[in-house]
Design a protein around this motif. Structure first.
Motif, mmCIF file in Angstrom:
data_model
loop_
_atom_site.group_PDB
_atom_site.id
_atom_site.type_symbol
_atom_site.label_atom_id
_atom_site.label_comp_id
_atom_site.label_asym_id
_atom_site.label_seq_id
_atom_site.Cartn_x
_atom_site.Cartn_y
_atom_site.Cartn_z
ATOM 1 N N THR A 58 0.831 -1.205 0.000
ATOM 2 C CA THR A 58 0.000 0.000 0.000
ATOM 3 C C THR A 58 0.863 1.253 0.000
ATOM 4 O O THR A 58 0.600 2.194 -0.757
ATOM 5 C CB THR A 58 -0.953 -0.007 1.219
ATOM 6 O OG1 THR A 58 -1.793 -1.163 1.130
ATOM 7 C CG2 THR A 58 -1.819 1.227 1.252
ATOM 8 N N LEU A 59 1.891 1.281 0.816
ATOM 9 C CA LEU A 59 2.776 2.446 0.844
ATOM 10 C C LEU A 59 3.511 2.624 -0.471
ATOM 11 O O LEU A 59 3.726 3.747 -0.922
ATOM 12 C CB LEU A 59 3.766 2.342 2.004
ATOM 13 C CG LEU A 59 3.169 2.629 3.377
ATOM 14 C CD1 LEU A 59 4.162 2.261 4.475
ATOM 15 C CD2 LEU A 59 2.750 4.080 3.488
ATOM 16 N N GLY A 64 1.733 7.340 1.781
ATOM 17 C CA GLY A 64 1.055 7.790 2.990
ATOM 18 C C GLY A 64 -0.038 8.804 2.712
ATOM 19 O O GLY A 64 -1.108 8.766 3.333
ATOM 20 N N ILE A 65 0.226 9.710 1.774
ATOM 21 C CA ILE A 65 -0.787 10.715 1.427
ATOM 22 C C ILE A 65 -1.989 10.038 0.779
ATOM 23 O O ILE A 65 -3.142 10.372 1.076
ATOM 24 C CB ILE A 65 -0.190 11.798 0.508
ATOM 25 C CG1 ILE A 65 0.859 12.596 1.283
ATOM 26 C CG2 ILE A 65 -1.269 12.704 -0.057
ATOM 27 C CD1 ILE A 65 1.648 13.575 0.446
ATOM 28 N N GLY A 66 -1.745 9.071 -0.094
ATOM 29 C CA GLY A 66 -2.845 8.334 -0.717
ATOM 30 C C GLY A 66 -3.658 7.561 0.305
ATOM 31 O O GLY A 66 -4.891 7.508 0.224
ATOM 32 N N MET A 67 -2.976 6.957 1.277
ATOM 33 C CA MET A 67 -3.686 6.248 2.342
ATOM 34 C C MET A 67 -4.577 7.210 3.116
ATOM 35 O O MET A 67 -5.729 6.898 3.415
ATOM 36 C CB MET A 67 -2.693 5.572 3.283
ATOM 37 C CG MET A 67 -1.991 4.387 2.689
ATOM 38 S SD MET A 67 -0.698 3.706 3.758
ATOM 39 C CE MET A 67 -1.675 3.006 5.077
ATOM 40 N N ALA A 72 -9.809 9.470 4.249
ATOM 41 C CA ALA A 72 -10.646 10.664 4.341
ATOM 42 C C ALA A 72 -11.925 10.501 3.508
ATOM 43 O O ALA A 72 -13.006 10.908 3.931
ATOM 44 C CB ALA A 72 -9.865 11.896 3.875
ATOM 45 N N ILE A 73 -11.808 9.900 2.328
ATOM 46 C CA ILE A 73 -12.987 9.673 1.488
ATOM 47 C C ILE A 73 -13.943 8.696 2.171
ATOM 48 O O ILE A 73 -15.159 8.945 2.239
ATOM 49 C CB ILE A 73 -12.576 9.162 0.086
ATOM 50 C CG1 ILE A 73 -11.874 10.284 -0.685
ATOM 51 C CG2 ILE A 73 -13.779 8.645 -0.690
ATOM 52 C CD1 ILE A 73 -11.198 9.819 -1.968
ATOM 53 N N SER A 104 -9.806 -1.735 6.050
ATOM 54 C CA SER A 104 -9.595 -2.781 5.045
ATOM 55 C C SER A 104 -9.773 -2.228 3.637
ATOM 56 O O SER A 104 -9.103 -2.688 2.704
ATOM 57 C CB SER A 104 -10.531 -3.969 5.287
ATOM 58 O OG SER A 104 -11.886 -3.614 5.096
ATOM 59 N N LEU A 105 -10.635 -1.229 3.459
ATOM 60 C CA LEU A 105 -10.757 -0.586 2.150
ATOM 61 C C LEU A 105 -9.464 0.126 1.770
ATOM 62 O O LEU A 105 -9.027 0.062 0.621
ATOM 63 C CB LEU A 105 -11.929 0.392 2.136
ATOM 64 C CG LEU A 105 -13.299 -0.225 1.917
ATOM 65 C CD1 LEU A 105 -14.397 0.810 2.143
ATOM 66 C CD2 LEU A 105 -13.408 -0.813 0.529
ATOM 67 N N VAL A 106 -8.853 0.797 2.732
ATOM 68 C CA VAL A 106 -7.577 1.465 2.456
ATOM 69 C C VAL A 106 -6.531 0.439 2.017
ATOM 70 O O VAL A 106 -5.844 0.632 1.012
ATOM 71 C CB VAL A 106 -7.083 2.251 3.695
ATOM 72 C CG1 VAL A 106 -5.666 2.760 3.479
ATOM 73 C CG2 VAL A 106 -8.021 3.391 4.017
ATOM 74 N N LEU A 107 -6.425 -0.665 2.757
ATOM 75 C CA LEU A 107 -5.436 -1.689 2.410
ATOM 76 C C LEU A 107 -5.781 -2.386 1.095
ATOM 77 O O LEU A 107 -4.898 -2.664 0.281
ATOM 78 C CB LEU A 107 -5.316 -2.713 3.541
ATOM 79 C CG LEU A 107 -4.757 -2.190 4.853
ATOM 80 C CD1 LEU A 107 -4.774 -3.287 5.914
ATOM 81 C CD2 LEU A 107 -3.359 -1.633 4.674
#
Length: 131
Positions: A58-59, A64-67, A72-73, A104-107
């Protein structure tokens, strides 16, 4: 279908670690650390491997900004659902499940982003490899 599998795997990883039921690693580990320390340690290390795989991918793909942006969304979506009274925050267990879905959506998005970018741009991401 690929995104759904990656997201489901991330959700299972997070839910295995902690959830509002008694069936999670944190609760089980606290109750059994004195009698089954090697097993608690082994399962904790296996969970850590899963987190390292997901967090590293993910990184590397969204950073980090994308995560933070994806979180935030998702958080704003939950806020909209709360504002329209579709979701309430009265039940702690529901709040924990919402947090698990959000993380889990972020990951899942982070692990899938390279595939999305390749389909949109036609370019594959490549790691730097010494020849």
């Amino acid at each position: 279908m690929g995104f759904m599998l990656r997201w489901a795997a991330a959700f299972v990883l997070l839910a295995l670690t902690f959830n509002p039921t008694e069936w999670n690693y944190v609760t089980w580990g606290r109750a059994n650390v004195s009698s089954q320390m090697p097993l608690v340690l082994l399962l904790g290390l296996l969970l850590m491997v899963g987190y390292i795989i997901y967090l590293r991918a993910t990184l590397r793909s969204i950073g980090g900004i994308g995560m933070g942006l994806v979180l935030a969304i998702v958080g704003t979506l939950i806020w909209v659902l709360y504002d329209y009274r579709i979701v309430t925050f009265d039940d702690t267990a529901v709040n924990i499940w919402l947090a698990l879905v959000s993380l889990s959506l972020v990951l899942g998005i982070g692990l899938s982003w390279s595939h999305v970018r390749r389909k949109l741009s036609g370019q594959a991401d490549m790691d730097d490899v010494d020849a």
